[in-house]
Design a protein around this motif. Structure first.
Motif, mmCIF file in Angstrom:
data_model
loop_
_atom_site.group_PDB
_atom_site.id
_atom_site.type_symbol
_atom_site.label_atom_id
_atom_site.label_comp_id
_atom_site.label_asym_id
_atom_site.label_seq_id
_atom_site.Cartn_x
_atom_site.Cartn_y
_atom_site.Cartn_z
ATOM 1 N N PHE A 163 0.828 -1.203 0.000
ATOM 2 C CA PHE A 163 0.000 0.000 0.000
ATOM 3 C C PHE A 163 0.865 1.256 0.000
ATOM 4 C CE2 PHE A 163 -3.734 -2.355 2.137
ATOM 5 C CZ PHE A 163 -4.257 -2.678 0.897
ATOM 6 N N GLY A 164 1.918 1.240 0.813
ATOM 7 C CA GLY A 164 2.785 2.413 0.915
ATOM 8 C C GLY A 164 3.499 2.725 -0.386
ATOM 9 N N ILE A 165 4.047 1.697 -1.036
ATOM 10 C CA ILE A 165 4.788 1.919 -2.281
ATOM 11 C C ILE A 165 3.858 2.378 -3.398
ATOM 12 C CG2 ILE A 165 6.000 0.724 -4.145
ATOM 13 C CD1 ILE A 165 7.503 -0.859 -2.119
ATOM 14 N N VAL A 166 2.713 1.719 -3.551
ATOM 15 C CA VAL A 166 1.792 2.078 -4.631
ATOM 16 C C VAL A 166 1.301 3.515 -4.460
ATOM 17 C CG1 VAL A 166 -0.463 1.602 -5.643
ATOM 18 C CG2 VAL A 166 1.069 -0.285 -5.095
ATOM 19 N N PHE A 167 0.951 3.897 -3.225
ATOM 20 C CA PHE A 167 0.472 5.264 -2.990
ATOM 21 C C PHE A 167 1.579 6.272 -3.270
ATOM 22 C CE2 PHE A 167 0.064 8.907 -0.100
ATOM 23 C CZ PHE A 167 -1.150 9.415 -0.534
ATOM 24 N N MET A 168 2.766 6.018 -2.749
ATOM 25 C CA MET A 168 3.852 6.970 -2.910
ATOM 26 C C MET A 168 4.257 7.113 -4.375
ATOM 27 S SD MET A 168 7.678 6.988 -1.219
ATOM 28 C CE MET A 168 8.183 5.528 -2.141
ATOM 29 N N MET A 169 4.453 5.995 -5.064
ATOM 30 C CA MET A 169 4.911 6.056 -6.452
ATOM 31 C C MET A 169 3.874 6.721 -7.359
ATOM 32 S SD MET A 169 7.956 4.901 -6.508
ATOM 33 C CE MET A 169 8.154 4.728 -8.276
ATOM 34 N N SER A 170 2.606 6.363 -7.199
ATOM 35 C CA SER A 170 1.570 6.945 -8.054
ATOM 36 C C SER A 170 1.395 8.424 -7.779
ATOM 37 C CB SER A 170 0.238 6.206 -7.831
ATOM 38 O OG SER A 170 0.354 4.846 -8.177
ATOM 39 N N ALA A 171 1.365 8.813 -6.503
ATOM 40 C CA ALA A 171 1.184 10.225 -6.159
ATOM 41 C C ALA A 171 2.358 11.067 -6.639
ATOM 42 C CB ALA A 171 0.990 10.377 -4.656
ATOM 43 N N LEU A 172 3.581 10.561 -6.442
ATOM 44 C CA LEU A 172 4.757 11.307 -6.890
ATOM 45 C C LEU A 172 4.812 11.416 -8.411
ATOM 46 C CD1 LEU A 172 7.583 10.014 -4.512
ATOM 47 C CD2 LEU A 172 6.510 12.265 -4.513
ATOM 48 N N THR A 173 4.508 10.326 -9.097
ATOM 49 C CA THR A 173 4.585 10.323 -10.558
ATOM 50 C C THR A 173 3.605 11.312 -11.169
ATOM 51 O OG1 THR A 173 5.306 8.009 -10.610
ATOM 52 C CG2 THR A 173 4.351 8.910 -12.626
ATOM 53 N N PHE A 174 2.329 11.185 -10.812
ATOM 54 C CA PHE A 174 1.319 12.038 -11.427
ATOM 55 C C PHE A 174 1.356 13.455 -10.871
ATOM 56 C CE2 PHE A 174 -0.304 7.789 -12.284
ATOM 57 C CZ PHE A 174 -0.652 7.897 -13.621
ATOM 58 N N GLY A 175 1.731 13.610 -9.604
ATOM 59 C CA GLY A 175 1.853 14.946 -9.046
ATOM 60 C C GLY A 175 2.952 15.734 -9.728
ATOM 61 N N THR A 176 4.078 15.081 -9.974
ATOM 62 C CA THR A 176 5.181 15.740 -10.673
ATOM 63 C C THR A 176 4.783 16.111 -12.098
ATOM 64 O OG1 THR A 176 6.788 14.495 -9.357
ATOM 65 C CG2 THR A 176 7.589 15.505 -11.385
ATOM 66 N N MET A 177 4.015 15.243 -12.747
ATOM 67 C CA MET A 177 3.543 15.554 -14.101
ATOM 68 C C MET A 177 2.667 16.808 -14.110
ATOM 69 S SD MET A 177 2.561 11.847 -15.716
ATOM 70 C CE MET A 177 3.830 10.619 -16.072
ATOM 71 N N ILE A 178 1.798 16.924 -13.119
ATOM 72 C CA ILE A 178 0.936 18.107 -13.038
ATOM 73 C C ILE A 178 1.784 19.361 -12.859
ATOM 74 C CG2 ILE A 178 -0.808 19.257 -11.625
ATOM 75 C CD1 ILE A 178 -2.000 16.539 -11.028
ATOM 76 N N ALA A 179 2.746 19.297 -11.944
ATOM 77 C CA ALA A 179 3.602 20.461 -11.691
ATOM 78 C C ALA A 179 4.372 20.855 -12.950
ATOM 79 C CB ALA A 179 4.563 20.155 -10.545
ATOM 80 N N GLN A 180 4.940 19.888 -13.642
ATOM 81 C CA GLN A 180 5.695 20.193 -14.860
ATOM 82 C C GLN A 180 4.794 20.777 -15.942
ATOM 83 O OE1 GLN A 180 7.432 16.356 -15.697
ATOM 84 N NE2 GLN A 180 9.248 16.758 -14.450
#
Length: 374
Positions: A163-180
């Motif tokens: 649960f921790g890895i899936v949440f962290m990786m997905s949130a970081l990946t898509f969050g960074t895409m939004i910021a960029q």
């Protein structure tokens, strides 16, 4: 004789009406999703993550069981069911009490008793379902436990880690895409063209919706891969145990990601250069990574897990783990979800204000206080 004046006139050029809020949001969302799906790096990384989860489940099911025969105590007519089942070695006992002595001493992994119900046998384990025995049998018997435990320690760690890895990786990946995406549009001044058609709030909502749908799709693919892996390797008992927690995780993740996506977009709107993205998104990354480390080191601490399940940034991880452990009351997931929804609504309102007031400001970094004041 004068000519009759013509009433046919060339219509004046008109500007197409601006799209409604809903249609504008969907147009922006489609643009975001199309841009991401055309990126080879995104599709490859998403495929690797899904295949990695599937491989982990398959390998865990294949190598998790013992390669040697598992000894089981068999009472009476249950021997006909166990018979020559591959992977099981029968130890005949006269009574259940005798089998319980062997089970508690560790001489056998389970007891197989005759049953008068539809499943002809009942399997008795010590503190957790004997998955190796259940997988070896060709039927799905009833299961009893002598000393029920919440969950095996190793399984708790694996589920919490997942649960921790899936949440962290997905949130970081898509969050960074939004910021960029926000900074790129601002740096190239494309945002000025976009704002001539739709409002800043529509643009923000479209970005959040588009990336949230992509994130949900990735989470759904991961969940399906995990379920398929468990079915293929015969881990039906584990699937029944983890299934409800996974379902709640998906629900919590969707709401939690919307909250984080709004923060990412608002934070990125404060700067005008891609080099400055890290400075404004670092606090958000910390909020995402903290739940991961907490659930890894404190998954067996009921107090920490209870607090995590009500903090908006950690609830998508903390509450599903508590549901898996069976330590959450029936009403707690509902209350936690209500807190998360309310927090997300507040963040969206504040984030939209920051985003709207900062989007057209270029040059030096905009202060959050200035963006809130307008």
């Amino acid at each position: 004789m004068s000519a009759t004046p013509s009433h046919d006139t060339v219509p004046a050029s008109t500007t197409p009406p601006a799209p409604s809020f809903a249609s504008g949001v969907w147009l922006v969302a489609q643009r975001e999703m199309a841009t991401r799906l055309r990126s080879k790096s995104f599709t490859i990384s998403a495929a690797i993550l899904v295949l990695g989860v599937l491989a982990a489940v398959l390998l865990g099911g294949i190598f998790g069981g013992s390669t040697e025969s598992t000894k089981v105590a068999v009472v009476g007519s249950a021997a006909q069911v166990v018979g020559s089942t591959e992977g099981l070695e029968s130890v005949d006992v006269a009574t259940r009490a005798e089998g319980e002595e062997l089970l508690r001493s560790g001489d056998v992994s389970a007891i197989v008793l005759p049953s008068s119900g539809t499943p002809p046998v009942t399997v008795v384990g010590l503190d957790s379902p004997p998955q190796g025995v259940l997988a070896a049998l060709s039927i799905q018997p009833d299961v009893e436990l002598l000393d029920p435990a919440s969950q095996p320690t190793g399984l708790i760690y694996i589920v919490a880690l997942g649960f921790g890895i899936v949440f962290m990786m997905s949130a970081l990946t898509f969050g960074t895409m939004i910021a960029q995406s926000v900074v790129e549009e601002k740096q190239t001044r494309i945002v000025e063209i976009l704002l001539s058609t739709v409002s800043a709030r529509v643009l923000l909502a479209g970005k959040v919706v588009g990336n949230s749908l992509l994130a949900l799709g990735q989470i759904a693919a991961i969940a399906i891969a995990a379920v398929v892996g468990m079915m293929v390797t015969g881990q039906k008992v584990l699937l029944g145990t983890v299934g409800p927690a996974v379902a709640w995780f998906v629900v919590f993740f969707v709401i939690g990601f919307v909250l984080l996506a709004a923060i990412y977009a608002a934070a990125a709107s404060l700067v005008s250069r891609s080099e400055d993205i890290g400075s404004v998104t670092s606090p958000v990354m910390i909020l995402i990574m903290v739940p991961y480390f907490l659930v890894i080191f404190f998954n067996d601490n009921p107090t920490v897990m209870a607090i995590m399940s009500y903090v908006p940034f950690s609830a998508p991880v903390g509450m599903p783990v508590r549901i898996f452990l069976g330590t959450a009351e029936w009403w707690e997931p509902i209350l936690s979800l209500a807190v998360l929804v309310a927090s997300t609504a507040v963040v969206i309102v504040l984030g939209a204000r920051v985003y709207s007031n900062s989007l057209l400001r270029t040059g030096a970094r905009v202060k959050v206080s200035d963006a809130l004041r307008g």
